[in-house]
Design a protein around this motif. Structure first.
Motif, short mmCIF file in Angstrom:
data_model
loop_
_atom_site.label_atom_id
_atom_site.label_comp_id
_atom_site.label_asym_id
_atom_site.label_seq_id
_atom_site.Cartn_x
_atom_site.Cartn_y
_atom_site.Cartn_z
N SER A 98 0.33 -0.89 -0.03
CA SER A 98 0.05 0.00 -0.21
C SER A 98 1.05 0.98 0.12
N ASP A 122 -3.91 -12.98 0.51
CA ASP A 122 -4.67 -11.50 0.97
C ASP A 122 -3.58 -10.49 0.21
N ASN A 124 -2.44 -6.76 -0.45
CA ASN A 124 -3.31 -5.51 -0.89
C ASN A 124 -2.23 -3.84 -1.45
N SER A 126 -3.56 -1.06 -3.02
CA SER A 126 -4.25 0.42 -2.01
C SER A 126 -3.29 1.14 -2.84
N SER A 150 -8.30 -12.71 -1.42
CA SER A 150 -8.19 -11.10 -0.88
C SER A 150 -7.90 -10.06 -1.72
N ASP A 152 -7.11 -6.48 -2.20
CA ASP A 152 -7.22 -4.50 -2.54
C ASP A 152 -6.82 -3.82 -2.98
N SER A 154 -7.69 -0.64 -3.74
CA SER A 154 -8.83 0.48 -3.07
C SER A 154 -7.87 2.01 -3.92
N ASN A 180 -11.89 -4.88 -2.66
CA ASN A 180 -11.67 -3.79 -2.25
C ASN A 180 -11.05 -2.90 -3.94
N TYR A 209 -16.49 -4.08 -1.73
CA TYR A 209 -16.29 -2.91 -0.99
C TYR A 209 -16.57 -2.12 -2.48
#
Length: 363
Positions: A98, A122, A124, A126, A150, A152, A154, A180, A209
């Motif tokens: 992230s 998972d 991420n 983002s 999962s 992400d 975003s 997400n 999301y």
């Protein structure tokens, strides 16, 4: 002679000097160790100092951790490529990149590197300014990877055209459970593809999301069939979009038909008392929904009254949490809420504001 801040606060002064003496090549870890005393006899805590590694070295040291958080490391494409060479043998299950300023090419490299990985569940990515190449690579990853559940994405300024390849892969994916894509630039245009994905028998998405996008009533209507038919989706966040009362008619039909949704978030839209009435009518026919967050809307005391009255008269409704953040209710509704929570101790109605009446203000 005037005393300085160091004379007045000697303990603070010694800590400031320690921090000022740190070179740019040093940083502090999250853990602290106690030092016996400072120069003035007071007990202090000083940071554990560790030498900053470059992101590649840091990754190599942490690659066998269950969770590997690379957040805020700024990486160029060459460093990213060096890191991805370790993906096939690392043991990490949660991988966070992230805010790493990856850009499209580095994001693409990470997606390609994970094709042969069998541990990351998972991911991420983002806040990285990803683009079409990165998302297309992630779409291809979802078709072959059997562990990722999962994702992400975003805060990447993704448009409808950017995200559609990923949504298309979602409809052919047996493993992803959480997606997400909040804080992007998604409009009603991607909704038709999302609808098809949700209707797919292979899609097992549990959490979706979509907050802080540009989704309107037409988009929600376009997704309604998929949202009604999904028997795995448990969490839906469509807060901070551009939904109004027409959209609440679509959401009402979704709430009536869907038997798996447990949590719905619709905060920060353009919903009035009329939209709240649609929601109230729908929860009369729902026996699974447990959390409803609809604060920061325009439902007023009249809309809150519709919801509260329904909860009083429908024992089959199992709602446990109703968030009315920012909604101003009158004394009558406030008293009804108090009575209702006495009747249903498992129900929490929170964050509403009781209007001050003139007689109260005079007293």
């Amino acid at each position: 002679m005037k005393s300085s801040v160091y004379d007045k606060f000697p303990c603070v002064a010694s800590r400031i000097r320690v921090l000022q003496s740190m070179k740019s090549k040093y940083t502090t870890s999250e853990k602290f160790v106690s030092k016996e005393t400072d120069d003035h006899g007071s007990k202090v805590k000083t940071p554990v100092i560790k030498k900053i590694d470059d992101p590649v070295t840091y990754f190599e040291k942490k690659q066998n951790s269950v969770e590997l958080d690379m957040s805020a490391w700024k990486m160029d494409i060459f460093q990213t490529l060096k890191i991805t060479k370790h993906f096939h043998c690392m043991k990490t299950s949660t991988l966070v990149f992230s805010g790493c300023n990856l850009g499209d090419k580095s994001g693409e490299a990470i997606a390609k590197g994970l094709v042969n990985n069998s541990t990351v569940r998972d991911l991420n990515l983002s806040k990285n300014c990803l683009g079409s190449s990165a998302v297309q690579a992630l779409a291809r990853l979802m078709l072959v990877n059997k562990t990722l559940d999962s994702l992400d994405l975003s805060s990447n300024n993704l448009s409808d055209d950017n995200i559609i390849p990923l949504i298309h892969s979602l409809g052919n994916n047996f493993f992803l459970k959480k997606l997400n894509i909040s804080h992007n630039l998604l409009t009603d245009g991607f909704a038709a593809e999302m609808n098809l994905a949700l209707q797919s028998k292979t899609c097992i998405l549990e959490k979706l999301y979509l907050s802080s996008n540009l989704l309107g009533d037409t988009g929600l209507s376009s997704m309604s069939a998929g949202l009604m038919e999904s028997n795995t989706l448990e969490f839906l966040d469509i807060s901070w979009n551009y939904l109004n009362d027409s959209g609440m008619q679509s959401l009402g039909e979704i709430i009536k038909a869907n038997k798996s949704l447990l949590d719905i978030l619709i905060c920060g839209n353009l919903i009035t008392a009329s939209g709240a009435f649609c929601i109230a009518e729908s929860i009369k026919e729902n026996s699974t929904l447990k959390t409803l967050k609809m604060g920061q809307n325009l439902i007023t005391s009249a809309g809150a009254l519709e919801i509260v009255t329904t909860l009083r008269t429908c024992p089959q409704c199992v709602l446990e949490s109703l968030d009315l953040n920012g909604v101003i209710v009158d004394r009558t509704v406030s008293e009804l809420i108090e009575d209702l929570t006495d009747l249903r101790p498992n129900l929490r109605i929170t964050n509403f504001t009781v209007a001050v009446e003139e007689s109260d203000s005079e007293n």
